[in-house]
Design a protein around this motif. Sequence first.
Motif, short mmCIF file in Angstrom:
data_model
loop_
_atom_site.label_atom_id
_atom_site.label_comp_id
_atom_site.label_asym_id
_atom_site.label_seq_id
_atom_site.Cartn_x
_atom_site.Cartn_y
_atom_site.Cartn_z
N LEU A 6 0.83 -1.20 0.00
CA LEU A 6 0.00 0.00 0.00
C LEU A 6 0.87 1.26 0.00
CD1 LEU A 6 -2.71 1.47 0.23
CD2 LEU A 6 -2.66 1.07 2.69
N ASP A 7 1.93 1.26 0.81
CA ASP A 7 2.86 2.41 0.83
C ASP A 7 3.42 2.67 -0.56
OD1 ASP A 7 2.59 3.07 3.46
OD2 ASP A 7 4.36 1.96 4.14
N ASP A 8 3.83 1.60 -1.25
CA ASP A 8 4.41 1.76 -2.59
C ASP A 8 3.40 2.36 -3.57
OD1 ASP A 8 6.76 0.74 -1.73
OD2 ASP A 8 6.46 -1.27 -2.57
N VAL A 9 2.21 1.77 -3.58
CA VAL A 9 1.17 2.24 -4.51
C VAL A 9 0.83 3.70 -4.19
CG1 VAL A 9 -1.25 1.95 -5.19
CG2 VAL A 9 0.22 -0.05 -4.93
N GLU A 10 0.72 4.01 -2.90
CA GLU A 10 0.36 5.36 -2.49
C GLU A 10 1.42 6.37 -2.94
OE1 GLU A 10 0.11 5.67 1.71
OE2 GLU A 10 -0.98 7.59 1.64
N ARG A 11 2.68 6.01 -2.74
CA ARG A 11 3.77 6.90 -3.13
C ARG A 11 3.73 7.17 -4.64
NH1 ARG A 11 8.72 7.10 -0.18
NH2 ARG A 11 8.11 5.14 0.77
N ARG A 12 3.49 6.10 -5.41
CA ARG A 12 3.44 6.25 -6.86
C ARG A 12 2.24 7.10 -7.28
NH1 ARG A 12 1.06 2.51 -9.67
NH2 ARG A 12 1.58 0.82 -8.25
N ASN A 13 1.12 6.93 -6.58
CA ASN A 13 -0.11 7.64 -6.95
C ASN A 13 -0.12 9.11 -6.52
OD1 ASN A 13 -1.32 5.56 -8.32
ND2 ASN A 13 -2.53 4.83 -6.57
N LEU A 14 0.77 9.49 -5.59
CA LEU A 14 0.77 10.88 -5.12
C LEU A 14 0.89 11.85 -6.28
CD1 LEU A 14 2.94 11.13 -1.87
CD2 LEU A 14 0.48 11.46 -2.12
N GLY A 25 -7.51 10.02 -2.55
CA GLY A 25 -6.38 9.36 -3.21
C GLY A 25 -5.94 8.12 -2.43
N PHE A 26 -5.93 8.22 -1.10
CA PHE A 26 -5.57 7.09 -0.24
C PHE A 26 -6.54 5.92 -0.47
CE2 PHE A 26 -5.87 5.12 4.14
CZ PHE A 26 -4.59 4.56 4.16
N THR A 27 -7.82 6.23 -0.60
CA THR A 27 -8.83 5.19 -0.81
C THR A 27 -8.64 4.52 -2.17
OG1 THR A 27 -10.37 6.51 0.50
CG2 THR A 27 -11.32 4.75 -0.85
N LEU A 28 -8.40 5.33 -3.21
CA LEU A 28 -8.15 4.74 -4.54
C LEU A 28 -6.90 3.86 -4.51
CD1 LEU A 28 -9.04 7.88 -6.71
CD2 LEU A 28 -10.30 5.71 -6.64
N SER A 29 -5.89 4.26 -3.74
CA SER A 29 -4.69 3.44 -3.61
C SER A 29 -4.98 2.13 -2.89
CB SER A 29 -3.59 4.21 -2.86
OG SER A 29 -3.14 5.29 -3.64
N MET A 30 -5.82 2.17 -1.87
CA MET A 30 -6.19 0.92 -1.18
C MET A 30 -6.91 -0.02 -2.13
SD MET A 30 -7.32 1.64 2.79
CE MET A 30 -8.41 3.02 2.53
N ILE A 31 -7.83 0.52 -2.92
CA ILE A 31 -8.59 -0.33 -3.85
C ILE A 31 -7.65 -0.94 -4.88
CG2 ILE A 31 -10.38 -0.31 -5.64
CD1 ILE A 31 -11.82 1.89 -3.97
N GLU A 32 -6.76 -0.10 -5.42
CA GLU A 32 -5.80 -0.62 -6.40
C GLU A 32 -4.92 -1.71 -5.80
OE1 GLU A 32 -3.55 2.45 -8.37
OE2 GLU A 32 -1.94 1.05 -8.91
N THR A 33 -4.45 -1.49 -4.58
CA THR A 33 -3.59 -2.48 -3.91
C THR A 33 -4.35 -3.77 -3.67
OG1 THR A 33 -2.46 -0.63 -2.83
CG2 THR A 33 -2.02 -2.84 -1.97
N ALA A 34 -5.62 -3.64 -3.28
CA ALA A 34 -6.44 -4.83 -3.00
C ALA A 34 -6.60 -5.69 -4.26
CB ALA A 34 -7.81 -4.41 -2.47
N ILE A 35 -6.84 -5.04 -5.38
CA ILE A 35 -6.99 -5.78 -6.65
C ILE A 35 -5.66 -6.45 -7.02
CG2 ILE A 35 -7.43 -5.53 -9.13
CD1 ILE A 35 -9.31 -3.17 -8.38
N MET A 36 -4.59 -5.70 -6.86
CA MET A 36 -3.26 -6.21 -7.21
C MET A 36 -2.89 -7.41 -6.33
SD MET A 36 0.18 -3.87 -7.15
CE MET A 36 0.63 -4.20 -5.43
N LEU A 37 -3.03 -7.27 -5.02
CA LEU A 37 -2.59 -8.33 -4.10
C LEU A 37 -3.46 -9.58 -4.19
CD1 LEU A 37 -1.64 -6.35 -0.87
CD2 LEU A 37 -0.12 -7.31 -2.61
#
Lengths: 245, 245
Positions: free
Chosen positions: A60-68, A77-89
Amino acid sequence: MSAEVPTSWFVEAPRNLDLVGLDADDTLWETEGGFQDIASRFEALMAPYLLADAVAGAHLDDVERRNLAVFGYGVKGFTLSMIETAIMLSDGAVGGDDIARILDWSREMLGNALEPYPGVTEALALLARTGLRRSIITKGDLFEQETKVAASGLSEWVDGVEILPEKDLAHYNAVLRRWGVDPARFVMIGNSVRSDILPVLELGGWAIWVPSVNQWIHEVAEPPLDHPRFAVAASLGSAVELIGR
Amino acid sequence: MSAEVPTSWFVEAPRNLDLVGLDADDTLWETEGGFQDIASRFEALMAPYLLADAVAGAHLDDVERRNLAVFGYGVKGFTLSMIETAIMLSDGAVGGDDIARILDWSREMLGNALEPYPGVTEALALLARTGLRRSIITKGDLFEQETKVAASGLSEWVDGVEILPEKDLAHYNAVLRRWGVDPARFVMIGNSVRSDILPVLELGGWAIWVPSVNQWIHEVAEPPLDHPRFAVAASLGSAVELIGR
């Protein structure tokens, strides 16, 4: 954390100050703890999808950093990063119910009751009596930040609120131009060395670091303890004393 | 649409103007068409999940309207609303791949190349020659809007950029106070009757409506065609002529 930081003082007391900048998140009120709480819940939500050694929080930290760079700061933005991470993982296997839970967290975070840290209102009242102009200077999502400032009830103690997409040289410069203030007559108070301290010192201003209990990992930087226009204070009240002398 | 609107003029020419406000989205460049394009793709994505008579677009409008109070304006809030609608309409059965597609759209929208409408740069150059102060005044997500203004290359033609969470009386008032401008010496140019025209007229200012081809459904309002300080122009260039006379 603040107890472990050596208190340092300005080499010389600042003179002829004209404007005091006040960071908001994790300086006037707690924010980072709320994000960390949601991140923990996210790790628990992801646990059933993960191999034993995968750590959802780090991803999540990685995705969030990239999405900033695309989304900017804030809950959305944090929520969209969580959703993206959830799909990825989960390799796309994450259920709609789990995504719905993440969406509920975002609404919960945005609707959180907002309580200033103890002593903050008193410190702002004290600051008002110095006659210096005062502005909240915060970065992040405009809508979220304006909602938080309103909910805090603190806007009556300041002369303005500046919400910036990034706290860098260019944006501090723009703020000072707007206020017609020379950087040498400006002091910034905040909990983030990277956002509240370093760019202001570089601009020729003064800065007081009030370390917070929770520090966002993307904001960590070395405090410039030897800088002549830098001071550390254990609380906002102590910071106000430093400039009110 | 602009061809169907009767062109009306100010009852009296505005005098002693001091500040010109310029809306951005769908006034300086196209935005709404991009949202409508994504909404169409969303309907197609949802089609397999829906009963014959369900219309995904209408549900999305409802969810979006409800979420405005929590998320504010912009691509991120719109994306969260699409995800929420997808889960709701599919009864939680929506696949991770489909959610990932929605996330990709958001990145596409935020990364869209931004081209000012034809004639806009020329109109701004003409406006600059009047000697009036000029500011972009737009609402929405701070990070998104600042990125768009930068990408448009138009900021060299204005003296400032104001990004507001909402274009209402209170926020226009705050802008005019910041600029030290009397409402009677302010004219706003924009495509949204609700956001660019009505609050400015109520404040005592002047307003020029430049209707856009695509109009966001949440922004539709009746134009006050008989108001003495209101005018309609077919383009930004015509609007500039109206105040430059």
